[in-house]
Design a protein around this motif. Structure first.
Motif, PDB file in Angstrom:
ATOM      1  N   ILE A  62      33.991  31.873  36.350  1.00 58.97           N
ATOM      2  CA  ILE A  62      34.380  32.706  36.291  1.00 58.97           C
ATOM      3  C   ILE A  62      35.320  32.654  35.523  1.00 58.97           C
ATOM      4  N   THR A  63      35.772  33.679  34.492  1.00 56.86           N
ATOM      5  CA  THR A  63      37.189  33.974  33.043  1.00 56.86           C
ATOM      6  C   THR A  63      38.055  35.075  33.911  1.00 56.86           C
ATOM      7  N   GLU A  64      39.300  34.844  33.821  1.00 52.35           N
ATOM      8  CA  GLU A  64      40.905  34.940  34.216  1.00 52.35           C
ATOM      9  C   GLU A  64      40.918  36.386  35.012  1.00 52.35           C
ATOM     10  N   ASP A  65      40.269  37.027  33.517  1.00 50.47           N
ATOM     11  CA  ASP A  65      39.913  38.457  33.478  1.00 50.47           C
ATOM     12  C   ASP A  65      39.479  39.087  35.064  1.00 50.47           C
ATOM     13  N   GLU A  66      38.216  38.200  35.333  1.00 46.12           N
ATOM     14  CA  GLU A  66      37.457  38.490  36.589  1.00 46.12           C
ATOM     15  C   GLU A  66      38.073  37.880  37.951  1.00 46.12           C
ATOM     16  N   LEU A  67      38.881  37.125  37.147  1.00 46.73           N
ATOM     17  CA  LEU A  67      39.233  36.575  38.791  1.00 46.73           C
ATOM     18  C   LEU A  67      40.660  38.212  39.639  1.00 46.73           C
ATOM     19  N   ALA A  68      41.536  38.467  37.972  1.00 45.82           N
ATOM     20  CA  ALA A  68      42.444  39.620  38.656  1.00 45.82           C
ATOM     21  C   ALA A  68      41.878  40.644  39.046  1.00 45.82           C
ATOM     22  N   GLN A  69      40.329  40.814  38.358  1.00 46.31           N
ATOM     23  CA  GLN A  69      39.469  41.863  38.536  1.00 46.31           C
ATOM     24  C   GLN A  69      39.601  41.647  40.160  1.00 46.31           C
ATOM     25  N   ARG A  70      39.228  40.623  40.285  1.00 47.99           N
ATOM     26  CA  ARG A  70      37.875  40.250  41.546  1.00 47.99           C
ATOM     27  C   ARG A  70      39.076  40.193  42.996  1.00 47.99           C
ATOM     28  N   THR A  71      39.973  39.733  42.433  1.00 49.87           N
ATOM     29  CA  THR A  71      41.649  39.454  43.795  1.00 49.87           C
ATOM     30  C   THR A  71      42.036  40.898  43.970  1.00 49.87           C
ATOM     31  N   ILE A  72      41.765  40.326  44.786  1.00 47.26           N
ATOM     32  CA  ILE A  72      42.197  41.577  46.552  1.00 47.26           C
ATOM     33  C   ILE A  72      43.329  41.820  46.782  1.00 47.26           C
ATOM     34  N   SER A  73      43.880  43.038  46.821  1.00 44.77           N
ATOM     35  CA  SER A  73      45.603  43.145  47.515  1.00 44.77           C
ATOM     36  C   SER A  73      46.070  44.003  47.782  1.00 44.77           C
ATOM     37  N   PHE A  74      46.617  44.695  49.720  1.00 45.53           N
ATOM     38  CA  PHE A  74      47.180  45.710  50.122  1.00 45.53           C
ATOM     39  C   PHE A  74      48.513  45.975  50.045  1.00 45.53           C
ATOM     40  N   SER A  75      49.099  46.960  49.957  1.00 53.38           N
ATOM     41  CA  SER A  75      50.423  46.981  50.255  1.00 53.38           C
ATOM     42  C   SER A  75      50.883  47.871  51.336  1.00 53.38           C
ATOM     43  N   ALA A  76      52.122  48.604  51.728  1.00 50.80           N
ATOM     44  CA  ALA A  76      52.051  49.164  52.498  1.00 50.80           C
ATOM     45  C   ALA A  76      52.220  50.648  51.646  1.00 50.80           C
TER      46      ALA A  76
END
Length: 505
Positions: free
Chosen positions: A315-329
């Protein structure tokens, strides 16, 4: 004394003059003489889908049918020789119906034709809720006579020409429409055939919305049938091929104008202008610090797997960024969704499913508002839909799916405009009107502004798709404006404030 007597005649003249000055002035304006121009409104027939029928608040019911835009037009037409306007009324104001005495004839666990929605106020806040009670409309009880309002909720364009669309026998196998079954002229009747049989002198035609809308409201779960010219092979939520739509619309207009009738046709609004897609945010999830940390840990392996495959070129770097899941308080955490247009990585690792967090470009469907945050497994408090469990495709319209909708809509609207010119009909740009309703609204005579804001804007009903009675009145005025411009009539239109913007319990 003589001087006083000498003044009396002048005083008399003064008093007479004063009396004449105080004579009431009649400011009543001259009555307007309305004219039909070159049009003949003596026998008006409306053809279309739920938007023509007066469907609102997720149901068809008597008050809504009375507030349909064709009924408003008919009242205007009556000022210049228009005849009666017959409507296939539902039996009550509940909207629900039975089929052969059953409320769930297809046995899917919910009413086939449920009651209308109303806004109720509870401790948890206002919420659209079905009106209680059992509707007394029985679909198999056929209505007699012909009807000027030939709006059939749920119909796609090509279904208006389908023989048997009002067949009771066809209803049992899913080949007929229950609303048309009630008032079709026979088992093999078509909607357009029954309309033409009334020999209309004037007609409105507004169809095609469901050819694109059912795909959109289903979250893009259907197929794009572009290139498939056989609609009998389509599934319910598929996008209609533009050539099928064009051929269908041309055939309908040939039939409706064969006797020389005049008419008006409207194009289709963009789905992004209706509250069904603009109400639920992509990031409605509040989290405390501990929960956010827990979720980030749970998605750690998924994110690491993505990074590994990106390093291998899968996958591309763009798709990696699109798919990476992150939550915050805090507030504003985006929901997790399934996106079928992502690269399929399950061949490398079955755990790397096509999921990502939603962005503001994604359109959450209105019904997701009561699903996000529920538990996929009631026995597991961590199985939160949209957070720990990604939302399935039907809950969101992704940018790729929106592009398919936009392409189909553009093709349909190009056809509608071209055929309006070819058949010399009045044309209503409903697309531009609905965009204006969403972006700026329509100011009324009392200073209020009708907008597309869900529940409070006054322009849409509680299903988020169909206009409220006030919204239909705004549409009716757009039709009247187009008719006046095309045929030289001077119909007055209607006052939207005479119609409700919201039914409240």
């Amino acid at each position: 004394m003589k001087k006083l007597y000498a003044l009396l005649p002048f005083l008399g003249l003064f008093l007479i003059a004063c009396e004449e000055d105080t004579t009431p002035i009649d400011n009543t304006p001259d009555p307007v003489e309305y004219t039909a121009g070159t049009a003949d409104f003596s026998n008006y027939v409306a053809v279309g889908n739920s938007l023509t029928a007066g469907f609102s608040d997720n149901a068809l019911f008597r008050a809504g049918q009375e507030a349909s835009f064709p009924n408003m037009l008919a009242a205007n037409f009556a000022l210049v020789g228009g005849g009666s306007f017959e409507i296939p009324f539902m039996a009550d104001n509940l909207g629900g119906a039975t089929i052969g005495g059953e409320t769930d004839a297809n046995m899917d666990g919910s009413p086939d034709i449920g009651n209308r929605l109303i806004l109720t106020f509870a401790a948890s806040g206002p919420a659209p809720t079905p009106v209680s009670g059992q509707g007394s409309t029985e679909i198999t009880n056929k209505l007699s006579g012909s009807f000027n309002n030939m709006g059939v909720p749920g119909s796609k364009s090509y279904e208006l020409l389908a023989p048997g669309y009002g067949s009771l026998a066809g209803l049992a196998v899913g080949a007929a429409n229950p609303y048309f079954v009630r008032f079709s002229s026979g088992e093999s009747a078509t909607v357009v055939g029954d309309a033409v049989a009334q020999n209309p002198s004037f007609f409105t035609l507004w169809t095609g919305a469901n050819d694109v809308l059912l795909y959109a409201t289903g979250g893009g779960t259907g197929m794009d049938q572009t290139g498939n010219l056989n609609p009998s092979t389509y599934s319910r939520n598929d996008l209609t091929d533009p050539n099928v739509f064009a051929g269908t619309l041309d055939a309908i207009l040939q039939a409706m104008t064969a006797n020389g009738a005049d008419g008006v046709i409207a194009n289709l609004p963009n789905v992004t202008d209706i509250p069904y897609f603009t109400t639920v945010p992509h990031n409605p999830v509040p989290l405390d610090g501990a929960t956010a940390e827990l979720l980030n840990g749970a998605y750690g392996a998924y994110n690491a797997g993505l990074a590994q495959l990106q390093g291998l070129g899968a996958i591309t770097e763009d798709e990696l960024a699109q798919r990476t899941i992150s939550f915050s308080a805090g507030e504003g955490n985006a929901v997790v969704i399934i996106d079928e247009d992502l690269t399929d990585l399950t061949g490398f690792n079955p755990a790397l499913i096509n999921m990502r967090q939603a962005t503001e470009e994604d359109l959450m469907v209105l019904t997701s508002r009561t699903f996000i945050g529920t538990l996929a497994n009631p026995a597991d408090p961590t199985s939160i839909n949209g957070v720990a469990i990604p939302l399935a495709d039907q809950w969101v319209l992704t940018p790729a799916e929106q592009e398919l909708v936009e392409n189909a809509l553009a093709a349909y609207n190009q056809t509608i405009a071209a055929l309006a010119t070819a058949y010399d009909l009045a044309f209503v740009d409903a697309n531009a009107l609905l965009t204006e309703l969403r972006t700026s609204g329509f100011q009324q005579s009392d200073g209020s502004i009708v907008t597309a804001t869900f529940a409070t804007g006054g322009g849409f009903s509680l299903d988020g798709v169909h206009p409220s009675p006030r919204g239909y009145a705004i549409l009716a005025n757009a039709f009247i404006e187009a008719i006046n411009a095309k045929y030289g009539s001077n119909l007055p239109g209607v006052n939207p404030l005479d119609y409700t913007g919201l039914y409240i319990n």
